[in-house]
Scaffold this motif. Structure first.
Motif, short mmCIF file in Angstrom:
data_model
loop_
_atom_site.label_atom_id
_atom_site.label_comp_id
_atom_site.label_asym_id
_atom_site.label_seq_id
_atom_site.Cartn_x
_atom_site.Cartn_y
_atom_site.Cartn_z
N LEU A 68 -34.86 10.21 -28.83
CA LEU A 68 -35.07 10.20 -27.39
C LEU A 68 -35.78 11.48 -26.96
O LEU A 68 -35.29 12.58 -27.20
N HIS A 69 -36.94 11.32 -26.34
CA HIS A 69 -37.63 12.46 -25.72
C HIS A 69 -37.20 12.50 -24.26
O HIS A 69 -37.48 11.58 -23.49
N TRP A 70 -36.52 13.56 -23.90
CA TRP A 70 -35.78 13.63 -22.64
C TRP A 70 -36.17 14.87 -21.84
O TRP A 70 -36.43 15.93 -22.41
N TYR A 71 -36.18 14.71 -20.51
CA TYR A 71 -36.49 15.81 -19.60
C TYR A 71 -35.23 16.19 -18.83
O TYR A 71 -34.49 15.32 -18.35
N GLY A 72 -35.03 17.51 -18.66
CA GLY A 72 -33.92 17.99 -17.85
C GLY A 72 -34.22 17.88 -16.37
O GLY A 72 -35.19 17.24 -15.95
N LYS A 73 -33.39 18.51 -15.57
CA LYS A 73 -33.58 18.48 -14.12
C LYS A 73 -34.88 19.20 -13.74
O LYS A 73 -35.45 19.95 -14.54
N THR A 74 -35.31 19.02 -12.51
CA THR A 74 -36.64 19.46 -12.07
C THR A 74 -36.93 20.92 -12.41
O THR A 74 -38.01 21.25 -12.90
N ARG A 75 -35.97 21.81 -12.19
CA ARG A 75 -36.20 23.25 -12.41
C ARG A 75 -35.54 23.76 -13.69
O ARG A 75 -35.37 24.96 -13.88
N SER A 76 -35.18 22.86 -14.58
CA SER A 76 -34.48 23.29 -15.80
C SER A 76 -35.43 24.03 -16.74
O SER A 76 -36.63 23.77 -16.78
N HIS A 77 -34.87 24.97 -17.51
CA HIS A 77 -35.65 25.73 -18.48
C HIS A 77 -34.71 26.26 -19.57
O HIS A 77 -33.48 26.20 -19.44
N LEU A 78 -35.29 26.78 -20.63
CA LEU A 78 -34.51 27.19 -21.79
C LEU A 78 -33.59 28.37 -21.51
O LEU A 78 -32.63 28.60 -22.25
N GLY A 79 -33.88 29.12 -20.46
CA GLY A 79 -33.04 30.27 -20.15
C GLY A 79 -31.71 29.92 -19.49
O GLY A 79 -30.82 30.77 -19.39
N GLN A 80 -31.55 28.69 -19.05
CA GLN A 80 -30.32 28.30 -18.36
C GLN A 80 -29.18 28.13 -19.36
O GLN A 80 -29.35 27.58 -20.45
N SER A 81 -28.00 28.57 -18.95
CA SER A 81 -26.84 28.48 -19.84
C SER A 81 -26.49 27.03 -20.17
O SER A 81 -26.03 26.74 -21.27
N THR A 82 -26.72 26.12 -19.22
CA THR A 82 -26.42 24.71 -19.49
C THR A 82 -27.31 24.17 -20.60
O THR A 82 -26.85 23.46 -21.51
N ILE A 83 -28.59 24.51 -20.56
CA ILE A 83 -29.52 24.04 -21.59
C ILE A 83 -29.21 24.68 -22.93
O ILE A 83 -29.22 24.02 -23.98
N ARG A 84 -28.92 25.97 -22.94
CA ARG A 84 -28.56 26.64 -24.20
C ARG A 84 -27.31 26.01 -24.80
O ARG A 84 -27.19 25.86 -26.02
N SER A 85 -26.36 25.63 -23.95
CA SER A 85 -25.14 24.99 -24.43
C SER A 85 -25.44 23.64 -25.07
O SER A 85 -24.81 23.26 -26.07
N MET A 86 -26.41 22.90 -24.51
CA MET A 86 -26.77 21.62 -25.11
C MET A 86 -27.42 21.80 -26.48
O MET A 86 -27.23 20.99 -27.39
N LEU A 87 -28.21 22.85 -26.64
CA LEU A 87 -28.89 23.08 -27.91
C LEU A 87 -27.92 23.53 -28.99
O LEU A 87 -28.15 23.27 -30.18
N ARG A 88 -26.86 24.19 -28.61
CA ARG A 88 -25.82 24.61 -29.56
C ARG A 88 -24.46 24.25 -28.97
O ARG A 88 -23.68 25.10 -28.58
#
Length: 271
Positions: A68-88
């Motif tokens: 699945l190629h998936w997009y986060g919320k409109t202003r999401s980016h790799l620096g956000q703690s939520t996104i980092r938590s998803m990656l690890r």
């Protein structure tokens, strides 16, 4: 972190999910309606495929090669703690999708991030433990497998996904109603990188027969059956795994222990 008995390909309403996860009424809706949320250590992703969400945003979420190629919320980016938590993630990532904004969600499975793009919104490619299942919404503008350096467009591969063969942990036993074994999506992806998507037994290639919808689709056979190991072990995607078509995969498992690939080839030749 709690084990939830979601069934792959089954449809669930949000109320079903609240009930299964025992979400109190006062904790329902809110973040659960924003596309993704964390509950008791597990992440839950809800995405639309080919349709705008109720907020009006229509991202190019899509399935390719059982990922699945998936997009986060409109202003999401790799620096956000939520996104980092998803990656690890500390727990599992449960992915649900639907093709319109009113229907129940289909459960895809427990996901692992296999690649990402450093964009706004962030883009993540999810692989699944149940990665042998085909999807009906396959499109193909994939940039292919990433190397250990960033690719054009910002796509990056994790260090453990370098093309040189490595080893991957598999087989962690979980007691639900039966023993379920975690299959590493990264090991499966690495096997496809090395061997391609042609059946090792009969030579069948879904892409050549069915075109784009079949490109890259193949089952992955474990030469060492992890159900027999019964514990966590290290799997080498080149030495321990082989791509096989669904028919040959089923035939390999007609015997216990399974036939070897060479044995099945000899039966195919004699027929």
């Amino acid at each position: 972190m709690t084990g939830y008995n979601f069934v792959v390909d089954r449809r669930y309403t949000k109320d079903d999910i609240y009930r299964i996860c025992r979400v109190p009424v006062e904790k329902q809706k809110g973040n659960w309606n924003t596309g993704y949320t964390n509950w008791q250590g597990d992440w839950f992703i809800f995405c639309n495929i080919g349709a705008a969400g109720r907020t009006g945003h229509d991202y190019n979420n899509r399935f390719e090669d059982s990922q699945l190629h998936w997009y986060g919320k409109t202003r999401s980016h790799l620096g956000q703690s939520t996104i980092r938590s998803m990656l690890r993630p500390p727990g599992k990532i449960h992915v649900f999708y639907r093709t319109d904004d009113r229907s129940p969600f289909n459960y895809v499975g427990a996901a692992t991030a296999v690649a990402y793009k450093n964009t706004i919104p962030v883009q993540i490619t999810w692989g699944f433990q149940e990665s042998n299942k085909p999807f009906s919404s396959v499109q193909s503008d994939s940039q292919g497998v990433c190397a250990s350096e960033p690719l054009e467009g910002g796509e990056t591969q994790f260090p453990e996904e370098i093309i040189n063969p490595g080893v991957y942990s598999e087989g962690a036993v979980k007691q639900i109603s039966v023993n379920a074994y975690e299959r590493s999506a990264k090991a499966i992806a690495a096997c496809k990188i090395h061997y391609g998507a042609t059946c090792f037994v009969c030579g069948f290639d879904f892409g050549k027969v069915y075109g784009e919808i079949g490109r890259g689709y193949i089952h992955i056979h474990h030469l060492t059956q992890i159900a027999d190991v019964g514990r966590k072990y290290e799997v080498d995607p080149v030495k321990d795994l082989r791509p096989v078509c669904p028919n040959c995969h089923a035939m390999l498992h007609q015997k216990r222990p399974p036939l070897s690939i060479e044995e099945l080839k000899s039966l195919l030749i004699r027929s």
